[in-house]
Write a protein that holds these residues in place. Structure first.
Motif, PDB file in Angstrom:
ATOM      1  N   ALA A 112       0.829  -1.207   0.000  1.00 27.33           N
ATOM      2  CA  ALA A 112       0.000   0.000   0.000  1.00 27.33           C
ATOM      3  C   ALA A 112       0.863   1.256   0.000  1.00 27.33           C
ATOM      4  O   ALA A 112       0.558   2.243  -0.691  1.00 27.33           O
ATOM      5  CB  ALA A 112      -0.922  -0.003   1.222  1.00 27.33           C
ATOM      6  N   ILE A 113       1.946   1.236   0.759  1.00 28.42           N
ATOM      7  CA  ILE A 113       2.854   2.386   0.799  1.00 28.42           C
ATOM      8  C   ILE A 113       3.546   2.573  -0.549  1.00 28.42           C
ATOM      9  O   ILE A 113       3.686   3.703  -1.044  1.00 28.42           O
ATOM     10  CB  ILE A 113       3.885   2.220   1.928  1.00 28.42           C
ATOM     11  N   GLU A 143       4.003   5.849  -5.533  1.00 27.74           N
ATOM     12  CA  GLU A 143       3.874   5.942  -6.989  1.00 27.74           C
ATOM     13  C   GLU A 143       2.793   6.961  -7.374  1.00 27.74           C
ATOM     14  O   GLU A 143       2.990   7.796  -8.265  1.00 27.74           O
ATOM     15  CB  GLU A 143       3.519   4.567  -7.561  1.00 27.74           C
ATOM     16  N   ASP A 144       1.655   6.893  -6.691  1.00 27.41           N
ATOM     17  CA  ASP A 144       0.554   7.812  -6.988  1.00 27.41           C
ATOM     18  C   ASP A 144       0.911   9.246  -6.619  1.00 27.41           C
ATOM     19  O   ASP A 144       0.578  10.193  -7.350  1.00 27.41           O
ATOM     20  CB  ASP A 144      -0.705   7.383  -6.232  1.00 27.41           C
ATOM     21  N   PHE A 145       1.570   9.419  -5.471  1.00 20.81           N
ATOM     22  CA  PHE A 145       1.936  10.766  -5.016  1.00 20.81           C
ATOM     23  C   PHE A 145       2.866  11.443  -6.010  1.00 20.81           C
ATOM     24  O   PHE A 145       2.586  12.558  -6.488  1.00 20.81           O
ATOM     25  CB  PHE A 145       2.598  10.681  -3.640  1.00 20.81           C
ATOM     26  N   TYR A 146       3.974  10.789  -6.321  1.00 22.63           N
ATOM     27  CA  TYR A 146       4.931  11.410  -7.234  1.00 22.63           C
ATOM     28  C   TYR A 146       4.376  11.519  -8.649  1.00 22.63           C
ATOM     29  O   TYR A 146       4.614  12.513  -9.352  1.00 22.63           O
ATOM     30  CB  TYR A 146       6.252  10.636  -7.238  1.00 22.63           C
ATOM     31  N   GLY A 147       3.608  10.526  -9.080  1.00 23.11           N
ATOM     32  CA  GLY A 147       3.019  10.574 -10.408  1.00 23.11           C
ATOM     33  C   GLY A 147       2.080  11.751 -10.565  1.00 23.11           C
ATOM     34  O   GLY A 147       2.125  12.481 -11.566  1.00 23.11           O
ATOM     35  N   GLU A 178       1.534  19.606  -2.619  1.00 26.26           N
ATOM     36  CA  GLU A 178       2.045  18.313  -2.185  1.00 26.26           C
ATOM     37  C   GLU A 178       1.339  17.783  -0.927  1.00 26.26           C
ATOM     38  O   GLU A 178       1.112  16.583  -0.802  1.00 26.26           O
ATOM     39  CB  GLU A 178       3.557  18.372  -1.952  1.00 26.26           C
ATOM     40  N   GLU A 179       0.958  18.669  -0.014  1.00 27.96           N
ATOM     41  CA  GLU A 179       0.277  18.218   1.201  1.00 27.96           C
ATOM     42  C   GLU A 179      -1.078  17.592   0.860  1.00 27.96           C
ATOM     43  O   GLU A 179      -1.432  16.538   1.375  1.00 27.96           O
ATOM     44  CB  GLU A 179       0.084  19.389   2.168  1.00 27.96           C
ATOM     45  N   CYS A 202      -3.380  10.471  -1.357  1.00 28.43           N
ATOM     46  CA  CYS A 202      -2.775   9.227  -1.864  1.00 28.43           C
ATOM     47  C   CYS A 202      -2.349   8.256  -0.767  1.00 28.43           C
ATOM     48  O   CYS A 202      -2.357   7.040  -0.977  1.00 28.43           O
ATOM     49  CB  CYS A 202      -1.545   9.545  -2.720  1.00 28.43           C
ATOM     50  N   PHE A 203      -1.983   8.775   0.396  1.00 28.05           N
ATOM     51  CA  PHE A 203      -1.221   7.979   1.351  1.00 28.05           C
ATOM     52  C   PHE A 203      -2.037   7.372   2.488  1.00 28.05           C
ATOM     53  O   PHE A 203      -2.045   6.151   2.677  1.00 28.05           O
ATOM     54  CB  PHE A 203      -0.084   8.821   1.924  1.00 28.05           C
ATOM     55  N   PHE A 204      -2.696   8.194   3.270  1.00 32.92           N
ATOM     56  CA  PHE A 204      -3.213   7.719   4.558  1.00 32.92           C
ATOM     57  C   PHE A 204      -4.400   6.763   4.442  1.00 32.92           C
ATOM     58  O   PHE A 204      -4.498   5.804   5.209  1.00 32.92           O
ATOM     59  CB  PHE A 204      -3.560   8.902   5.458  1.00 32.92           C
ATOM     60  N   GLU A 205      -5.306   7.030   3.508  1.00 34.88           N
ATOM     61  CA  GLU A 205      -6.468   6.142   3.400  1.00 34.88           C
ATOM     62  C   GLU A 205      -6.079   4.717   3.019  1.00 34.88           C
ATOM     63  O   GLU A 205      -6.462   3.766   3.715  1.00 34.88           O
ATOM     64  CB  GLU A 205      -7.486   6.702   2.408  1.00 34.88           C
TER      65      GLU A 205
END
Length: 246
Positions: free
Chosen positions: A15-16, A21-25, A72-73, A79-82
């Motif tokens: 998941a991380i 990948e989703d964040f930077y993409g 970015e926040e 993208c990350f916490f859920e």
């Protein structure tokens, strides 16, 4: 006692990895799509003049840095916490609107409805009201199952101080260490998240920097063509007219 079921470490790492990948993409895609004309329509040209900015690169660095900081926040939170919380709870994405995780504990006949947010400062009055409405709607599932219902807003980082003042809420708010501990049953899970990230971020840094540098050079060129005089100085009147004129 944990809200979620026992998690599998490989699912958390997966998941991380997907989140990175989703964040930077997403961030790179947004940077690549920046347009100086659209940016300067939303900016305050008087502020840049007041700060005595005299070259295109200085202004572009300011607007590009501000864009990344503001974007970015939000992107990371989305993208990350859920997905991490879903993997850490060993549960599934909830079908109810505004609820990220629904966990049924048969031992206590309790249904937990968890809304995952990034940090404790994400709500305003309207969004909090909508969240309360979503919790109310989800509570009907528990009523149908004749189960106890517990609604939780979990914040991925930070601290949430509960004063106990005012009208009792229909939900609890827990943040950071407390949230991850209650979700997984592990007091140090919030520290484990960093360990699980490993060297994944480093795999994307080069691509991000390349995108940033290209965008910087492109935007400097576009700004110079649109808002600079033949001698290279900034045409402030032209910039202000473009931003605020007819």
């Amino acid at each position: 006692m944990a809200i979620g079921k026992e998690y599998h470490e490989d699912e958390v790492v997966k998941a991380i990895a997907k989140a990175m990948e989703d964040f930077y993409g997403t961030l790179i895609e947004k940077i690549d799509g920046l347009d100086i004309v659209k940016i300067m329509k939303r900016k305050n040209p008087y502020l840049y003049r007041a700060k005595a900015m005299e070259n295109a690169s200085e202004i572009v660095e300011n607007v590009l840095s501000a864009f990344v900081t503001s974007s970015e926040e939000t992107i990371f939170g989305n993208c990350f916490f859920e997905p991490l919380a879903i993997a850490a709870s060993g549960g599934n994405k909830a079908l109810a609107e505004g609820i990220d995780i629904m966990v049924q504990d048969n031992a206590t006949n309790t249904i937990y409805a968890v809304a995952v947010k990034s940090g404790p400062a994400v709500f305003n009055a309207d969004s909090k009201k909508r969240q309360e409405q979503n919790f109310t709607a989800a509570s009907k599932l528990a009523q149908q199952a004749k189960a106890r219902y517990e609604a939780i807003i979990g914040y991925g980082y930070g601290k949430k101080k509960v004063t106990g003042r005012g009208k009792p809420k229909m939900y609890r708010e827990i943040a950071g260490k407390q949230f991850w501990a209650e979700l997984t049953g592990e007091e140090d899970f919030y520290l484990k998240i960093i360990q699980f990230m490993g060297d994944l971020p480093e795999q994307y840094v080069a691509s991000y920097k390349e995108s940033y540098n290209k965008a910087f050079n492109r935007l400097v060129r576009e700004f110079s063509i649109k808002f600079c005089k033949e001698d290279g100085s900034i045409d402030w009147e032209s910039l202000v007219e473009f931003n605020s004129g007819d």
